[in-house]
Motif scaffolding. Structure first.
Motif, PDB file in Angstrom:
ATOM      1  N   LEU A   1       1.032   4.291  -2.570  1.00 58.64           N
ATOM      2  CA  LEU A   1       0.832   5.673  -2.117  1.00 58.64           C
ATOM      3  C   LEU A   1       1.923   6.598  -2.676  1.00 58.64           C
ATOM      4  O   LEU A   1       1.633   7.698  -3.162  1.00 58.64           O
ATOM      5  CB  LEU A   1       0.844   5.702  -0.577  1.00 58.64           C
ATOM      6  CG  LEU A   1       0.682   7.060   0.093  1.00 58.64           C
ATOM      7  CD1 LEU A   1      -0.664   7.671  -0.242  1.00 58.64           C
ATOM      8  CD2 LEU A   1       0.815   6.939   1.614  1.00 58.64           C
ATOM      9  N   VAL A   2       3.170   6.129  -2.628  1.00 64.85           N
ATOM     10  CA  VAL A   2       4.279   6.936  -3.162  1.00 64.85           C
ATOM     11  C   VAL A   2       4.108   7.125  -4.670  1.00 64.85           C
ATOM     12  O   VAL A   2       4.345   8.215  -5.205  1.00 64.85           O
ATOM     13  CB  VAL A   2       5.653   6.282  -2.836  1.00 64.85           C
ATOM     14  CG1 VAL A   2       6.786   7.021  -3.523  1.00 64.85           C
ATOM     15  CG2 VAL A   2       5.884   6.247  -1.334  1.00 64.85           C
TER      16      VAL A   2
ATOM     17  N   ASN B   1       0.768  12.673  -8.870  1.00 69.66           N
ATOM     18  CA  ASN B   1       0.145  13.977  -8.586  1.00 69.66           C
ATOM     19  C   ASN B   1       1.108  15.130  -8.836  1.00 69.66           C
ATOM     20  O   ASN B   1       0.721  16.151  -9.390  1.00 69.66           O
ATOM     21  CB  ASN B   1      -0.325  14.037  -7.128  1.00 69.66           C
ATOM     22  CG  ASN B   1      -1.576  13.225  -6.910  1.00 69.66           C
ATOM     23  OD1 ASN B   1      -2.233  12.832  -7.878  1.00 69.66           O
ATOM     24  ND2 ASN B   1      -1.897  12.947  -5.674  1.00 69.66           N
ATOM     25  N   VAL B   2       2.348  14.980  -8.391  1.00 65.67           N
ATOM     26  CA  VAL B   2       3.301  16.094  -8.560  1.00 65.67           C
ATOM     27  C   VAL B   2       4.069  15.980  -9.878  1.00 65.67           C
ATOM     28  O   VAL B   2       4.858  16.851 -10.228  1.00 65.67           O
ATOM     29  CB  VAL B   2       4.303  16.183  -7.381  1.00 65.67           C
ATOM     30  CG1 VAL B   2       3.602  16.560  -6.099  1.00 65.67           C
ATOM     31  CG2 VAL B   2       5.089  14.898  -7.190  1.00 65.67           C
TER      32      VAL B   2
ATOM     33  N   ASP C   1       0.837  -1.208   0.000  1.00 65.16           N
ATOM     34  CA  ASP C   1       0.000   0.000   0.000  1.00 65.16           C
ATOM     35  C   ASP C   1       0.872   1.258   0.000  1.00 65.16           C
ATOM     36  O   ASP C   1       0.552   2.250  -0.655  1.00 65.16           O
ATOM     37  CB  ASP C   1      -0.920   0.018   1.231  1.00 65.16           C
ATOM     38  CG  ASP C   1      -1.976  -1.060   1.161  1.00 65.16           C
ATOM     39  OD1 ASP C   1      -2.195  -1.590   0.065  1.00 65.16           O
ATOM     40  OD2 ASP C   1      -2.563  -1.384   2.213  1.00 65.16           O
ATOM     41  N   TYR C   2       1.982   1.201   0.741  1.00 68.86           N
ATOM     42  CA  TYR C   2       2.875   2.361   0.819  1.00 68.86           C
ATOM     43  C   TYR C   2       3.506   2.649  -0.549  1.00 68.86           C
ATOM     44  O   TYR C   2       3.590   3.799  -0.982  1.00 68.86           O
ATOM     45  CB  TYR C   2       3.963   2.097   1.859  1.00 68.86           C
ATOM     46  CG  TYR C   2       5.015   3.174   1.944  1.00 68.86           C
ATOM     47  CD1 TYR C   2       4.735   4.398   2.533  1.00 68.86           C
ATOM     48  CD2 TYR C   2       6.281   2.979   1.417  1.00 68.86           C
ATOM     49  CE1 TYR C   2       5.682   5.392   2.592  1.00 68.86           C
ATOM     50  CE2 TYR C   2       7.242   3.969   1.475  1.00 68.86           C
ATOM     51  CZ  TYR C   2       6.943   5.170   2.066  1.00 68.86           C
ATOM     52  OH  TYR C   2       7.882   6.158   2.119  1.00 68.86           O
TER      53      TYR C   2
ATOM     54  N   TYR D   1       1.458   9.727  -5.224  1.00 61.94           N
ATOM     55  CA  TYR D   1       2.002  11.063  -4.947  1.00 61.94           C
ATOM     56  C   TYR D   1       2.870  11.525  -6.124  1.00 61.94           C
ATOM     57  O   TYR D   1       2.768  12.674  -6.560  1.00 61.94           O
ATOM     58  CB  TYR D   1       2.819  11.033  -3.642  1.00 61.94           C
ATOM     59  CG  TYR D   1       3.534  12.327  -3.360  1.00 61.94           C
ATOM     60  CD1 TYR D   1       2.861  13.397  -2.777  1.00 61.94           C
ATOM     61  CD2 TYR D   1       4.870  12.499  -3.714  1.00 61.94           C
ATOM     62  CE1 TYR D   1       3.502  14.602  -2.551  1.00 61.94           C
ATOM     63  CE2 TYR D   1       5.520  13.690  -3.485  1.00 61.94           C
ATOM     64  CZ  TYR D   1       4.836  14.734  -2.898  1.00 61.94           C
ATOM     65  OH  TYR D   1       5.482  15.928  -2.688  1.00 61.94           O
TER      66      TYR D   1
ATOM     67  N   ILE E   1       6.503  14.142 -10.595  1.00 62.37           N
ATOM     68  CA  ILE E   1       7.940  13.954 -10.387  1.00 62.37           C
ATOM     69  C   ILE E   1       8.093  12.615  -9.659  1.00 62.37           C
ATOM     70  O   ILE E   1       7.466  12.415  -8.616  1.00 62.37           O
ATOM     71  CB  ILE E   1       8.537  15.083  -9.509  1.00 62.37           C
ATOM     72  CG1 ILE E   1       8.405  16.431 -10.211  1.00 62.37           C
ATOM     73  CG2 ILE E   1      10.000  14.805  -9.180  1.00 62.37           C
ATOM     74  CD1 ILE E   1       8.743  17.625  -9.340  1.00 62.37           C
ATOM     75  N   ASP E   2       8.902  11.718 -10.217  1.00 59.68           N
ATOM     76  CA  ASP E   2       9.055  10.401  -9.595  1.00 59.68           C
ATOM     77  C   ASP E   2      10.030  10.503  -8.414  1.00 59.68           C
ATOM     78  O   ASP E   2      11.242  10.541  -8.595  1.00 59.68           O
ATOM     79  CB  ASP E   2       9.581   9.408 -10.637  1.00 59.68           C
ATOM     80  CG  ASP E   2       9.758   8.028 -10.032  1.00 59.68           C
ATOM     81  OD1 ASP E   2       9.277   7.808  -8.906  1.00 59.68           O
ATOM     82  OD2 ASP E   2      10.376   7.175 -10.686  1.00 59.68           O
ATOM     83  N   VAL E   3       9.468  10.537  -7.193  1.00 58.28           N
ATOM     84  CA  VAL E   3      10.321  10.746  -6.016  1.00 58.28           C
ATOM     85  C   VAL E   3      11.072   9.482  -5.592  1.00 58.28           C
ATOM     86  O   VAL E   3      11.937   9.539  -4.731  1.00 58.28           O
ATOM     87  CB  VAL E   3       9.519  11.284  -4.801  1.00 58.28           C
ATOM     88  CG1 VAL E   3       9.066  12.689  -5.024  1.00 58.28           C
ATOM     89  CG2 VAL E   3       8.358  10.388  -4.471  1.00 58.28           C
TER      90      VAL E   3
END
Lengths: 186, 213
Positions: A116-117, A123-124, A112-113, A120, A126-128
């Motif tokens: 979630l990443v 959404n932004v 799930d985490y 995110y 940008i692949d964090v």
């Protein structure tokens, strides 16, 4: 003694710098201890009709209550610290390798985490989860640690056979390095 | 030191500002306001620069290849800064999840994506707690009690820690410890590096007249 299981649980994690196997037995024993203490606390309060004027009764009730809270906090800290260590193990895609050391709930949490990443990052835009280290150069020399088959790069397909050396663009192989298929040679 | 900072500031103000905000985030135990304009502006510029690099055709000309590689490397470095800035903030959210959950005022410092991330992560972690542990407890003990300070685990930010501050502009007289009965002030000039309590230094970070080291 009350609280020993919870202390052992935290100590078990504290002693190890990596991720030790999930200690289900100890967690179960702490849960058992909390339930037992809770029943004793309720019985004690019922026996005096919730009147804690007597210091002996009041002291015992506070003692039970504090041990319950302490036990609870120890287990929550244990679970949270394990999550941080799992997250920092770097490669969420190879969680299968950590199969023996994680509980079913932790596996679900990690999946799930990861999702979630990814959400995110979408959404932004940008692949964090990539570029974890400052880029030193555009190209890297790498050794193939495990067979990866053929991958497509900007300059065409490259076959990555075990124990071969390649000089490739960092962005093309970053994920494979993170997953442990390629080893950078500095 | 002053000279090198000034020079870099002239070259590319936005990249340098992002770097300053990244170091600020990394060096303090607090969440600073999200720099939305800066991040989206640089992300758009990166996309534009990427399209320019892609338009540069493959060539045997060594000079052209060198220019293309340099542009790509510069892009990679700026992208790394952007990612690291966002990652640093996400790590803080993860570390202070329960503290942030209690103190909803701090949410105004987060971007909309970060707020959503905080909500989702809180749900994931509390579900994990319930599955692994809380479901086995008596009903009344299942909540994560936030009042007594014992639960949940999670750090609180320390506003009184000491930080190193570089004055990018003239700051003037600063009271070093407002909570102390003994008033002591120092004069901070442009280019000076001082060690101050974070609670005092914060206002200068927000108006960008100083940054952390």
């Amino acid at each position: 003694m009350y609280g020993d299981h919870a202390t052992a649980l935290v100590h078990h994690l504290y002693k190890s710098s990596t991720l030790p196997p999930y200690n289900e037995d100890l967690v179960r024993q702490v849960v058992q201890e909390i339930n037992e203490l809770y029943i004793r606390l309720v019985q004690l309060l019922e026996s005096v009709n919730n009147d804690l004027a007597d210091p002996k009764i009041g002291g015992t009730a506070i003692f039970f209550h504090r041990v319950i809270l302490r036990n609870k906090r120890c287990v929550l800290a244990y679970l949270l610290e394990r999550f941080y260590r799992l997250r920092d193990s770097g490669n969420l895609s190879s969680v299968d390798q950590l199969d023996e050391h994680t509980s079913a709930s932790e596996k679900q949490l990690l999946a799930d985490y990861e999702q979630l990443v990814a959400t995110y990052s979408d959404n932004v835009q940008i692949d964090v989860s990539s570029s974890l280290y400052p880029p030193q150069a555009l190209f890297l020399q790498v050794k193939v640690a495990k067979d990866c088959g053929t991958i497509m790069t900007e300059n065409g397909p490259v076959h990555l056979r075990k124990d071969t050396l390649h000089y490739m663009k960092r962005t093309d192989i970053e994920l494979l390095i993170q997953q442990g298929y390629l080893l950078p040679i500095s | 030191m002053e000279e090198s900072y000034e020079t870099k500031e002239d070259i590319n103000d936005d990249v340098w500002r992002l770097r300053k905000w990244l170091v600020n985030e990394k060096c303090c135990n607090d969440i600073l306001p999200y720099q939305e304009e800066l991040v989206t502006g640089l992300a758009d510029l990166c996309q534009f620069q990427q399209s320019l690099v892609e338009q540069m055709t493959e060539s045997d000309d060594f000079a052209l290849v060198l220019v293309k590689n340099l542009k790509e490397l510069e892009l990679e470095r700026i992208r790394y800064l952007l990612k690291e800035y966002l990652r640093t903030r996400l790590r803080k959210i993860e570390s202070w999840l329960f503290y942030l959950w209690r103190d909803k005022e701090k949410w105004s410092l987060l971007s909309s994506s970060e707020t959503e991330y905080t909500k989702q992560l809180h749900q994931l972690i509390t579900s994990h707690f319930e599955r692994s542990f809380l479901s086995g407890l008596p009903e009344k003990l299942r909540t994560i009690d936030e009042r007594d300070g014992d639960n949940p685990p999670g750090n609180l930010d320390d506003m009184d820690e000491f930080v190193f501050l570089y004055a990018a502009k003239e700051i003037g007289n600063v009271t070093t410890d407002p909570s102390s009965q003994v008033t002591s002030t120092i004069h901070i000039r442009k280019g000076e590096v001082v060690c101050l309590r974070y609670s005092v230094a914060k206002q200068y970070l927000l108006d960008e007249s100083a940054f952390l080291l």
